[in-house]
Design a protein around this motif. Structure first.
Motif, short mmCIF file in Angstrom:
data_model
loop_
_atom_site.label_atom_id
_atom_site.label_comp_id
_atom_site.label_asym_id
_atom_site.label_seq_id
_atom_site.Cartn_x
_atom_site.Cartn_y
_atom_site.Cartn_z
N ILE A 178 0.86 -1.17 0.00
CA ILE A 178 0.00 0.00 0.00
C ILE A 178 0.90 1.23 0.00
O ILE A 178 1.88 1.29 0.73
N ARG A 179 0.55 2.23 -0.81
CA ARG A 179 1.32 3.47 -0.86
C ARG A 179 0.45 4.64 -0.39
O ARG A 179 -0.74 4.69 -0.65
N CYS A 180 1.09 5.58 0.26
CA CYS A 180 0.42 6.79 0.71
C CYS A 180 0.04 7.64 -0.50
O CYS A 180 0.91 7.91 -1.34
N GLU A 235 5.72 3.77 1.10
CA GLU A 235 5.13 2.46 1.38
C GLU A 235 4.60 2.42 2.80
O GLU A 235 5.26 2.89 3.73
N GLU A 281 -2.53 -6.16 3.59
CA GLU A 281 -3.72 -5.78 2.82
C GLU A 281 -4.93 -6.66 3.14
O GLU A 281 -6.07 -6.22 2.99
N CYS A 306 0.53 7.55 7.84
CA CYS A 306 1.72 7.41 7.00
C CYS A 306 2.97 7.67 7.85
O CYS A 306 3.05 8.69 8.52
N VAL A 356 -9.10 3.96 5.00
CA VAL A 356 -9.29 2.90 4.02
C VAL A 356 -10.70 3.06 3.46
O VAL A 356 -11.69 2.86 4.15
N PRO A 393 -9.13 -3.95 -4.47
CA PRO A 393 -7.84 -3.55 -3.92
C PRO A 393 -8.02 -2.47 -2.85
O PRO A 393 -9.01 -1.75 -2.85
N VAL A 394 -7.02 -2.37 -2.00
CA VAL A 394 -7.08 -1.37 -0.93
C VAL A 394 -6.89 0.02 -1.53
O VAL A 394 -5.99 0.24 -2.33
N HIS A 395 -7.79 0.93 -1.15
CA HIS A 395 -7.69 2.31 -1.61
C HIS A 395 -7.75 3.22 -0.38
O HIS A 395 -8.59 3.05 0.48
N LEU A 396 -6.82 4.17 -0.33
CA LEU A 396 -6.72 5.08 0.81
C LEU A 396 -7.09 6.50 0.41
O LEU A 396 -6.74 6.95 -0.68
#
Length: 83
Positions: free
Chosen positions: A2-4, A10, A15, A26, A35, A40-43
Protein backbone atom coordinates in the motif's frame (compact mmCIF):
# COMPACT_ATOMS: atom_id res chain seq x y z
CA UNK A 1 1.95 -3.14 -0.90
CA UNK A 2 0.00 0.00 0.00
CA UNK A 3 1.32 3.47 -0.86
CA UNK A 4 0.42 6.79 0.71
CA UNK A 5 -1.61 8.88 -1.76
CA UNK A 6 0.02 12.03 -0.34
CA UNK A 7 3.73 11.19 -0.56
CA UNK A 8 3.82 7.71 -2.20
CA UNK A 9 5.67 6.16 0.74
CA UNK A 10 5.13 2.46 1.38
CA UNK A 11 2.83 1.71 4.29
CA UNK A 12 3.62 -1.53 6.06
CA UNK A 13 0.15 -3.05 6.44
CA UNK A 14 -1.19 -6.49 5.60
CA UNK A 15 -3.72 -5.78 2.82
CA UNK A 16 -5.80 -8.79 3.89
CA UNK A 17 -6.20 -7.50 7.44
CA UNK A 18 -7.34 -3.89 6.87
CA UNK A 19 -11.00 -3.05 7.11
CA UNK A 20 -13.01 -0.39 5.27
CA UNK A 21 -13.18 2.76 7.39
CA UNK A 22 -9.97 1.96 9.26
CA UNK A 23 -7.65 4.91 9.89
CA UNK A 24 -3.95 4.48 9.13
CA UNK A 25 -1.04 6.87 9.53
CA UNK A 26 1.72 7.41 7.00
CA UNK A 27 5.16 6.95 8.61
CA UNK A 28 6.75 9.48 6.22
CA UNK A 29 4.39 12.47 5.95
CA UNK A 30 2.27 11.60 9.02
CA UNK A 31 -0.97 12.06 7.06
CA UNK A 32 -4.02 10.30 8.42
CA UNK A 33 -5.42 7.93 5.83
CA UNK A 34 -8.81 6.26 5.72
CA UNK A 35 -9.29 2.90 4.02
CA UNK A 36 -12.10 3.71 1.60
CA UNK A 37 -12.16 0.34 -0.14
CA UNK A 38 -10.61 -3.10 0.15
CA UNK A 39 -9.67 -5.54 -2.65
CA UNK A 40 -7.84 -3.55 -3.92
CA UNK A 41 -7.08 -1.37 -0.93
CA UNK A 42 -7.69 2.31 -1.61
CA UNK A 43 -6.72 5.08 0.81
CA UNK A 44 -8.07 8.63 1.11
CA UNK A 45 -6.16 11.39 2.89
CA UNK A 46 -8.10 12.76 5.83
CA UNK A 47 -7.53 16.49 5.65
CA UNK A 48 -7.04 18.31 8.94
CA UNK A 49 -8.65 21.32 7.24
CA UNK A 50 -11.84 19.37 6.50
CA UNK A 51 -13.40 20.40 9.82
CA UNK A 52 -12.53 24.04 9.18
CA UNK A 53 -14.06 23.90 5.69
CA UNK A 54 -17.28 22.43 7.04
CA UNK A 55 -17.51 25.17 9.68
CA UNK A 56 -16.99 27.85 7.02
CA UNK A 57 -19.73 26.31 4.87
CA UNK A 58 -22.09 26.31 7.87
CA UNK A 59 -21.32 29.98 8.50
CA UNK A 60 -22.02 30.84 4.85
CA UNK A 61 -25.35 29.01 4.97
CA UNK A 62 -26.34 30.93 8.10
CA UNK A 63 -25.46 34.24 6.44
CA UNK A 64 -27.56 33.34 3.39
CA UNK A 65 -30.48 32.49 5.64
CA UNK A 66 -30.18 35.78 7.50
CA UNK A 67 -30.03 37.68 4.21
CA UNK A 68 -33.02 35.70 2.92
CA UNK A 69 -35.04 36.61 6.00
CA UNK A 70 -34.22 40.29 5.58
CA UNK A 71 -35.37 40.17 1.96
CA UNK A 72 -38.70 38.66 3.02
CA UNK A 73 -39.26 41.38 5.61
CA UNK A 74 -38.56 44.10 3.02
CA UNK A 75 -41.01 42.49 0.57
CA UNK A 76 -43.71 42.36 3.24
CA UNK A 77 -43.18 46.06 4.04
CA UNK A 78 -43.44 46.97 0.35
CA UNK A 79 -46.73 45.04 0.06
CA UNK A 80 -48.12 46.90 3.09
CA UNK A 81 -47.11 50.24 1.57
CA UNK A 82 -48.93 49.39 -1.66
CA UNK A 83 -52.19 48.73 0.21
Amino acid sequence: MIRCPECSAEIDVDEDEVEEGEILSCPECESELEVSQIHPVHLNVISEDADDDEEEEDDEEEEETEDGDKDLIEEEEEEEDEE
